[in-house]
Design an enzyme around this catalytic site. Structure first.
Site, mmCIF file in Angstrom:
data_model
loop_
_atom_site.group_PDB
_atom_site.id
_atom_site.type_symbol
_atom_site.label_atom_id
_atom_site.label_comp_id
_atom_site.label_asym_id
_atom_site.label_seq_id
_atom_site.Cartn_x
_atom_site.Cartn_y
_atom_site.Cartn_z
ATOM 1 N N ASP A 332 88.028 -36.699 -10.281
ATOM 2 C CA ASP A 332 88.306 -35.301 -9.985
ATOM 3 C C ASP A 332 87.978 -35.058 -8.508
ATOM 4 O OD1 ASP A 332 89.005 -32.680 -10.179
ATOM 5 O OD2 ASP A 332 87.635 -32.179 -11.809
ATOM 6 N N GLU A 533 87.293 -22.243 -12.111
ATOM 7 C CA GLU A 533 86.157 -23.167 -11.996
ATOM 8 C C GLU A 533 84.838 -22.400 -11.806
ATOM 9 O OE1 GLU A 533 86.957 -26.957 -10.058
ATOM 10 O OE2 GLU A 533 89.067 -26.428 -9.860
HETATM 11 C C1 BGC Z 1 92.078 -26.950 -4.768
HETATM 12 C C2 BGC Z 1 91.890 -27.068 -6.225
HETATM 13 C C3 BGC Z 1 90.629 -27.779 -6.457
HETATM 14 C C4 BGC Z 1 89.484 -27.095 -5.743
HETATM 15 C C5 BGC Z 1 88.232 -27.878 -5.911
HETATM 16 C C6 BGC Z 1 90.932 -26.205 -4.164
HETATM 17 O O1 BGC Z 1 91.114 -26.068 -2.799
HETATM 18 O O2 BGC Z 1 93.274 -26.345 -4.473
HETATM 19 O O3 BGC Z 1 92.912 -27.764 -6.841
HETATM 20 O O4 BGC Z 1 90.380 -27.840 -7.807
HETATM 21 O O5 BGC Z 1 89.753 -26.891 -4.382
HETATM 22 O O6 BGC Z 1 87.228 -27.537 -5.034
HETATM 23 C C1 BGC Z 2 89.622 -29.578 -11.143
HETATM 24 C C2 BGC Z 2 90.622 -30.369 -11.947
HETATM 25 C C3 BGC Z 2 91.936 -30.420 -11.244
HETATM 26 C C4 BGC Z 2 91.744 -30.944 -9.843
HETATM 27 C C5 BGC Z 2 93.009 -31.016 -9.042
HETATM 28 C C6 BGC Z 2 89.580 -30.012 -9.715
HETATM 29 O O1 BGC Z 2 88.786 -29.157 -8.956
HETATM 30 O O2 BGC Z 2 88.347 -29.735 -11.722
HETATM 31 O O3 BGC Z 2 90.754 -29.801 -13.220
HETATM 32 O O4 BGC Z 2 92.821 -31.228 -11.964
HETATM 33 O O5 BGC Z 2 90.853 -30.107 -9.145
HETATM 34 O O6 BGC Z 2 93.432 -29.781 -8.634
#
Ligand code: BGC
Ligand code: BGC
Length: 850
Positions: A332, A533
């Site tokens: 991840d 998140e």
């Molecule tokens: C991304 C997300 C990612 C997140 C994690 C964002 O900038 O676009 O996809 O899950 O950062 O920190």
């Molecule tokens: C998230 C994932 C996601 C990834 C890519 C991460 O921050 O936990 O679920 O697939 O970003 O965007």
């Protein structure tokens, strides 16, 4: 008291969220490594051997071996690197030949939110061609693109947006789930993308967790069943249709225990036994992998103190060796950088533990690539491990037919733009909305409503497709969207208005409850604003704590004698007793997505009195009886939720809720202290140094920036304290930062204090600011110089600052990024042994702020 007037150069530490998050991931090297792989307590036999419907094919395996034998080490490592579209160019793809790439939430081709499906295909096509072009050694290995299509193809304007998983759980209908996945696969294929990072099979046990809505249920039963249905819908059944040109590769995520972290903290620690890890949190893998899911995403969280990205036992011994998973494990978002001793750019530990693909957004991909090559050459990582990882990646690509399929722009569904948001797809989504609604209260059978009446539709969520869609919608957080960003979508008001007009009734829309003509009934749509998140983590389940504007609206209508129907938008069950009391009927509608008319289908009857659709949703999350009742789950021994798992009224059922639910809450749990630093920073807090324009995460015992340095030393035990030396002459600070803001309001209400154990060495300048820093550039600090000056040199003392004093100075406790910082422009040497927020007594008065 002096008022803080200094302006620190905030450009670096007041980072945008995503940047903070990635910086944090550079940090993460200070946790203790308590749970070691294959301890005697581990028992792989708890985990079943998979009944994988997709068996290894000897001819394919031989072809893979032949390919592997021809690949250079560089080509192999490139297969294991997954950069993000914001950080690489097509030329990088041509030069390095990455095995895969992703777009994160809110990342679009050309950085354009309004990128058209044609733009998506164009990017897919050029990345693919670059990966196939100019192959070193005459080898062409197609790259593949992964995306978070987690409730429809949600990064693409105009796509069908389905209810989030929590609502689908309430529908309890695996067949519907499979159709949703099938439709999602078609829309994804239409944009040339190969791979979907779904389903999330988290079993969220504590709805304070910001990802609760990505979970189908607090109970593993539905999660296991749904995982199989989603995987089948995305990838096709394991027959001729398997990964055919109508299907995409699926990822079961996040392995494992993401829904089981203590206090529901995102990326936190799941402190559960191995049996519970399997029984509760791993059931989605049983369902999804037995349906043939080809990939698994490792989780950010730890299991009993150990980060899973670095856990050889779970990834290799359990998932691959014991269960027999023969696809690959993708990491991840820089999750490898959180393993103790790792950074985003340097982390052999993850590959050694069994990670096959590093998801490495940001510019860390390049040093990571070179470091991995070097680590294989120097023997840190055996080449056999690399071969195993690449073999798995190639196997999935072969199974998905990527070596044989035409290029992304030339596949059968590619460019079929009519598929994006197609009417028949929206019909499936609307059906899902109808089935996901859960009726909690229906006084005097107020619902279903007669559509020939005069209805008021009001509340902040009434005409707001962005709010009803939640996080992971166009942008990562789901914020910043207007109804115009959902062409073809329908708000809840839009659906009601259309049906009422057709039936001969009338509707008024207002956000604030005002009306021209007194309504027969008011429908009030309100609830949570979008989040994703850890930004959605909260510390208590009370809805609109301290700011009950929606309740006021309900009460106003109630006082006017107008019957009130509440439609509650949320990503989790919440404590809404006051709102329930102020409503005649109340439905939890979760995060229904772009097809808001599904709500009207259920709450309005036909003009002739017949019910269009009855409610059929049932709670898959227990509904809390108090704000503090966060951990209440089906089959608990002392199970006393307000409404149990499985609850959901149907038309004609009698109410079960009392007309007057208790609203004066007794604090039924005592808050425990929040430790920020004790020997080491405690999760979620990480130590950062900031000086002038520079910022760095503290990842080692000695760390230095121009103007500020930090080193550990032994106080009572080894390296349990830190000394900070401020050179003076420029503003510098150290701070304990969380990747996601924490909600500390509970501590504020309980009259808590920030307590720091420290000592000074030598002279103290006149201004030394101790503070908290919150979202939206808010902060509150007090000058502790007088106390420091009054204290004896080299003497440990406890500095005690009531939180309300920081609030007085401007800190909000709702979204705290830095639980404690210390800042000065002068020269200062100071040591810190302990930082914590000490819970106080809610009944006590406020302590004075000197
Ligand atoms: C991304 C997300 C990612 C997140 C994690 C964002 O900038 O676009 O996809 O899950 O950062 O920190
Ligand atoms: C998230 C994932 C996601 C990834 C890519 C991460 O921050 O936990 O679920 O697939 O970003 O965007």
């Amino acid at each position: 008291m002096i008022v803080k007037h200094t302006q620190f150069s905030h450009s670096l530490w007041r980072l945008p969220l995503a940047a903070t998050a990635s910086l944090m991931m550079i940090a993460g090297c200070s946790q203790s490594d308590s749970h070691t792989a294959t301890t005697s307590q581990n028992d792989p036999t708890i985990w079943p051997v998979l009944n994988n419907p997709v068996q290894a094919d000897p001819a394919m395996e031989q072809a893979i071996d032949e390919l592997l034998a021809k690949m250079t080490l560089e080509q192999k490592i490139a297969q294991m690197i997954q950069p993000e579209i914001r950080d690489i160019t097509v030329e990088d793809m041509r030069t390095y030949g990455f095995g895969s790439y992703l777009n994160g939430g809110g990342a679009f081709p050309n950085d354009d939110k309004y990128a058209t499906p044609a733009d998506w295909i164009a990017l897919a096509e050029s990345m693919y061609q670059a990966s196939m072009d100019d192959s070193i050694n005459g080898i062409s290995i197609p790259t593949m693109w992964g995306t978070d299509a987690v409730h429809g193809h949600n990064n693409v304007i105009g796509a069908t947006i389905f209810p989030h998983n929590i609502g689908l759980g309430a529908a309890n209908n695996p067949d519907l789930i499979e159709r949703i996945a099938e439709v999602t696969a078609r829309e994804v294929m239409a944009t040339g993308i190969d791979w979907v990072f779904a389903p999330t099979v988290a079993v969220a046990r504590d709805p304070r967790w910001g990802r609760t809505y990505e979970s189908y249920s607090e109970d593993p039963e539905i999660v296991r069943e749904y995982a199989a249905a989603i995987v089948t819908g995305l990838q096709g059944a394991a027959d001729a249709d398997f990964l055919s040109d109508r299907r995409v590769i699926s990822t079961v995520k996040h392995f494992v225990g993401d829904g089981g972290t203590t206090d529901g903290i995102d990326q936190g620690d799941a402190q559960v036994s191995e049996q519970e890890l399997f029984d509760i949190h791993a059931q989605g893998y049983v369902g999804g992998l037995n349906a043939g899911a080809q990939t698994v995403m490792a989780t950010f969280n730890s299991w009993n103190g150990k980060k899973i990205h670095g856990d050889h036992y779970l990834m290799t011994e359990v998932l691959k060796e014991r269960m027999g998973f023969d696809g690959f494990i993708v990491g991840d978002w820089n999750g490898h950088g959180q393993i103790p001793g790792c950074t985003n750019a340097d982390c052999p530990q993850a590959a050694l533990a069994g990670l096959d693909i590093y998801m490495v957004p940001t510019d860390a991909w390049k040093p990571l690539y070179y470091n991995l090559i070097e680590q294989v050459q120097s023997g840190v990582i055996p080449e056999s491990r690399i071969d195993d990882a690449v073999r798995r990646i190639l196997r999935v690509k072969k199974r998905a037919g990527l070596f044989d399929k035409p290029s992304p722009a030339n596949r059968p569904l590619a460019g079929r733009l009519e598929l994006i948001g197609a009417a028949e797809h929206r019909e499936v989504a609307r059906e899902a909305v109808r089935q996901s609604l859960v009726l909690l209260k229906n006084n005097d059978q107020l619902l279903p409503l007669d559509p020939t009446q005069h209805l008021l539709v009001t509340g902040p969520g009434a005409d707001n497709i962005g709010q009803q869609s939640g996080g992971w919608t166009i942008s990562w957080q789901g914020t910043g969207n207007t109804n115009d960003d959902f062409p073809g979508g329908t708000s809840i008001y839009g659906g009601i208005a259309r049906q009422v007009a057709a039936a001969g009734g009338s509707v008024e829309l207002s956000e604030d409850g005002s009306y021209q003509q007194r309504p027969d009934v008011a429908i009030v749509v309100f609830g949570e604003e979008p989040y994703a998140e850890g930004n959605g983590d909260i510390d208590n389940l009370e809805y609109q704590r301290g700011n009950k504007t929606d309740l006021a609206l309900l009460q106003q209508l109630q006082a006017e004698g107008i019957p009130v129907v509440s439609l509650f938008i949320s990503g989790r069950p919440m404590w809404v007793n006051p709102e329930l009391n102020a409503s005649d009927a109340f439905a939890a509608i979760w995060l229904p997505g772009s097809e808001g008319e599904g709500v009207a289908d259920v709450i309005l009857r036909d003009a002739d009195g017949t019910i269009q659709y009855d409610f059929r949703g049932s709670l898959t999350f227990s509904w809390p009886a108090t704000p503090q009742q966060a951990v209440v789950n089906r089959f608990d021994r002392d199970y006393q939720p307000l409404l149990p798992y499985g609850f959901g009224l149907r038309y004609g059922d009698t109410n079960v809720l009392d007309a007057e639910l208790p609203v004066v809450m007794t604090q039924d749990e005592t808050l425990s202290d929040m430790v920020v630093f004790e020997r080491a920073p405690r999760s979620p807090w990480q130590l950062f140094l900031h000086s002038g324009e520079q910022s760095t995460a503290v990842t080692s015992s000695v760390q230095e920036l121009p103007g500020l340095s930090s080193r550990t030393f032994d106080r009572l035990v080894q390296e349990d304290a830190r000394r900070f030396v401020f050179a003076g002459g420029q503003m510098a600070r150290f701070s304990f930062i969380s990747a996601f803001p924490r909600d500390l309001r509970g501590y504020g209400e309980a009259n808590s204090r920030l307590v720091v154990e420290l000592k000074r060495q030598g002279t103290v300048p006149d201004e030394v600011w101790l503070g908290m820093h919150c979202n939206d550039a808010c902060e509150g600090a007090v000058n502790i110089a007088p106390q420091l000056q009054a204290q004896a040199d080299e003497e440990w003392v406890h500095l005690d600052v009531p939180l309300h004093c920081l609030q007085q100075q401007g800190s909000s406790l709702q979204q705290v990024f830095s639980a404690m910082y210390l800042e000065t422009e002068g020269a200062l040497t100071l040591s810190v042994a302990d930082v914590r927020i000490v819970a106080g007594d809610p009944a006590a008065g406020n302590a004075s702020c000197q």
